[in-house]
Design a protein around this motif. Sequence first.
Motif, PDB file in Angstrom:
ATOM      1  N   MET A  53       0.844  -1.205   0.000  1.00  0.00           N
ATOM      2  CA  MET A  53       0.000   0.000   0.000  1.00  0.00           C
ATOM      3  C   MET A  53       0.869   1.241   0.000  1.00  0.00           C
ATOM      4  O   MET A  53       1.590   1.509   0.966  1.00  0.00           O
ATOM      5  N   ILE A  54       0.818   2.013  -1.085  1.00  0.00           N
ATOM      6  CA  ILE A  54       1.622   3.223  -1.191  1.00  0.00           C
ATOM      7  C   ILE A  54       0.722   4.452  -1.226  1.00  0.00           C
ATOM      8  O   ILE A  54      -0.456   4.375  -1.572  1.00  0.00           O
ATOM      9  N   THR A  55       1.289   5.586  -0.883  1.00  0.00           N
ATOM     10  CA  THR A  55       0.537   6.841  -0.838  1.00  0.00           C
ATOM     11  C   THR A  55       0.724   7.644  -2.123  1.00  0.00           C
ATOM     12  O   THR A  55       1.618   7.376  -2.936  1.00  0.00           O
ATOM     13  N   GLY A  56      -0.104   8.667  -2.260  1.00  0.00           N
ATOM     14  CA  GLY A  56       0.026   9.574  -3.391  1.00  0.00           C
ATOM     15  C   GLY A  56       1.377  10.275  -3.396  1.00  0.00           C
ATOM     16  O   GLY A  56       1.955  10.509  -4.462  1.00  0.00           O
ATOM     17  N   ALA A  57       1.887  10.616  -2.220  1.00  0.00           N
ATOM     18  CA  ALA A  57       3.183  11.288  -2.148  1.00  0.00           C
ATOM     19  C   ALA A  57       4.295  10.385  -2.668  1.00  0.00           C
ATOM     20  O   ALA A  57       5.212  10.843  -3.364  1.00  0.00           O
ATOM     21  N   SER A  61       6.625  11.066  -6.122  1.00  0.00           N
ATOM     22  CA  SER A  61       8.094  11.073  -6.192  1.00  0.00           C
ATOM     23  C   SER A  61       8.577  10.180  -7.329  1.00  0.00           C
ATOM     24  O   SER A  61       9.567  10.501  -7.999  1.00  0.00           O
ATOM     25  N   TRP A  62       7.878   9.069  -7.564  1.00  0.00           N
ATOM     26  CA  TRP A  62       8.265   8.192  -8.663  1.00  0.00           C
ATOM     27  C   TRP A  62       7.973   8.830 -10.011  1.00  0.00           C
ATOM     28  O   TRP A  62       8.815   8.826 -10.907  1.00  0.00           O
ATOM     29  N   VAL A  63       6.766   9.360 -10.160  1.00  0.00           N
ATOM     30  CA  VAL A  63       6.360   9.928 -11.445  1.00  0.00           C
ATOM     31  C   VAL A  63       7.231  11.130 -11.810  1.00  0.00           C
ATOM     32  O   VAL A  63       7.586  11.333 -12.977  1.00  0.00           O
ATOM     33  N   SER A  64       7.599  11.932 -10.816  1.00  0.00           N
ATOM     34  CA  SER A  64       8.366  13.157 -11.092  1.00  0.00           C
ATOM     35  C   SER A  64       9.781  12.861 -11.563  1.00  0.00           C
ATOM     36  O   SER A  64      10.348  13.621 -12.363  1.00  0.00           O
ATOM     37  N   ASN A  65      10.370  11.767 -11.068  1.00  0.00           N
ATOM     38  CA  ASN A  65      11.729  11.408 -11.504  1.00  0.00           C
ATOM     39  C   ASN A  65      11.928   9.917 -11.251  1.00  0.00           C
ATOM     40  O   ASN A  65      12.535   9.517 -10.261  1.00  0.00           O
ATOM     41  N   TRP A  66      11.382   9.113 -12.136  1.00  0.00           N
ATOM     42  CA  TRP A  66      11.417   7.672 -11.952  1.00  0.00           C
ATOM     43  C   TRP A  66      12.832   7.110 -11.888  1.00  0.00           C
ATOM     44  O   TRP A  66      13.145   6.323 -10.972  1.00  0.00           O
ATOM     45  N   PRO A  67      13.749   7.460 -12.771  1.00  0.00           N
ATOM     46  CA  PRO A  67      15.095   6.871 -12.683  1.00  0.00           C
ATOM     47  C   PRO A  67      15.784   7.155 -11.352  1.00  0.00           C
ATOM     48  O   PRO A  67      16.494   6.288 -10.825  1.00  0.00           O
ATOM     49  N   ALA A  68      15.557   8.329 -10.786  1.00  0.00           N
ATOM     50  CA  ALA A  68      16.234   8.693  -9.543  1.00  0.00           C
ATOM     51  C   ALA A  68      15.530   8.148  -8.303  1.00  0.00           C
ATOM     52  O   ALA A  68      16.186   7.837  -7.301  1.00  0.00           O
ATOM     53  N   LEU A 182      -2.432   1.767  -4.831  1.00  0.00           N
ATOM     54  CA  LEU A 182      -2.443   3.192  -4.528  1.00  0.00           C
ATOM     55  C   LEU A 182      -3.570   3.500  -3.539  1.00  0.00           C
ATOM     56  O   LEU A 182      -4.730   3.151  -3.772  1.00  0.00           O
ATOM     57  N   ASN A 183      -3.221   4.149  -2.449  1.00  0.00           N
ATOM     58  CA  ASN A 183      -4.158   4.404  -1.354  1.00  0.00           C
ATOM     59  C   ASN A 183      -5.001   5.650  -1.650  1.00  0.00           C
ATOM     60  O   ASN A 183      -4.620   6.765  -1.338  1.00  0.00           O
ATOM     61  N   TRP A 188      -9.567  12.204  -4.345  1.00  0.00           N
ATOM     62  CA  TRP A 188      -9.011  12.467  -3.018  1.00  0.00           C
ATOM     63  C   TRP A 188      -7.517  12.751  -3.091  1.00  0.00           C
ATOM     64  O   TRP A 188      -6.999  13.624  -2.404  1.00  0.00           O
ATOM     65  N   LEU A 189      -6.824  12.033  -3.957  1.00  0.00           N
ATOM     66  CA  LEU A 189      -5.381  12.214  -4.091  1.00  0.00           C
ATOM     67  C   LEU A 189      -5.027  13.594  -4.624  1.00  0.00           C
ATOM     68  O   LEU A 189      -3.949  14.125  -4.342  1.00  0.00           O
ATOM     69  N   ASN A 190      -5.942  14.203  -5.404  1.00  0.00           N
ATOM     70  CA  ASN A 190      -5.735  15.551  -5.922  1.00  0.00           C
ATOM     71  C   ASN A 190      -5.823  16.535  -4.752  1.00  0.00           C
ATOM     72  O   ASN A 190      -6.893  16.979  -4.363  1.00  0.00           O
ATOM     73  N   GLY A 191      -4.673  16.868  -4.196  1.00  0.00           N
ATOM     74  CA  GLY A 191      -4.607  17.709  -3.007  1.00  0.00           C
ATOM     75  C   GLY A 191      -4.096  16.957  -1.791  1.00  0.00           C
ATOM     76  O   GLY A 191      -3.830  17.557  -0.742  1.00  0.00           O
ATOM     77  N   ASN A 192      -3.938  15.644  -1.916  1.00  0.00           N
ATOM     78  CA  ASN A 192      -3.389  14.814  -0.843  1.00  0.00           C
ATOM     79  C   ASN A 192      -2.262  13.945  -1.400  1.00  0.00           C
ATOM     80  O   ASN A 192      -2.423  12.750  -1.632  1.00  0.00           O
TER      81      ASN A 192
END
Length: 265
Positions: A53-57, A61-68, A182-183, A188-192
Amino acid sequence: WAVLGLSALLGACGGSGGGEDRSAGSTKVITAYSPAEIAQSSADNYEDNVNGMITGARLKSWVSNWPANRPAGITGKLVIFQATVGPTGAEYIKPNNLNVFTYLSPSSEWIQTRSNGVILTQSMVPDGPTMDALLKKYGVDPHNDMLVCAMGTGSTGNAMAQGRCWYALRYWGVRAANLALLNGGNQWLNGNGLAATDFAATASTAPNSGTVSVKTLLDENTALQATMEDLLAVLPADDRNLTNDGVMIWDARSVGQFSAGKRLE
């Protein structure tokens, strides 16, 4: 379906689980896992999970820079399966279509009516050829990619849909380290954990280019699927509800299914 995963479903975790590439010479070794071994334990804080179970945050972080920012040991791409389109302004978690992909993958893709030679059973785990077709359709490499099952629009039914996605992949041997839920729904994730700029109006186009089969997965997790023998072994000797035996049986059939078409009075 609901009975099947109760012994091991959805703890979610930051650990890796089994499934390393095991071989004995040129012979591949398949390891069968018990429900207790398949189960995952979550970190006390969901924010610390990198699978399960992972969070939106975490996803941001993955989507913004997946390789890193991708989890240790994951060398492939990030693939997000949304059960439905999200609401206006938060339709799809935004892909870059280079190493991050978001596909619309409805619940119907992750279930199948199966026959045991006597009866047809609805909403079972898809068979091997059906799973291989899904891996081909979405270009998935389950050994190296990170796979995230998401709701799209958050609802009770869509939570079940993302669970079916997780369950089918785990059943067929995808390692815990390569699989996440995805939790929360997109609204709801839009803003959380995610912002409006983290969503797109369109999904990725399925490439239909995958080459990996579930036959190559060496984790045997079919203990997730309870047999009738398993069920009878845990039933009380008489017709009563035992609340202290460590077993919960959840009958997810509708009244019509339960009563063979004759609704209860």
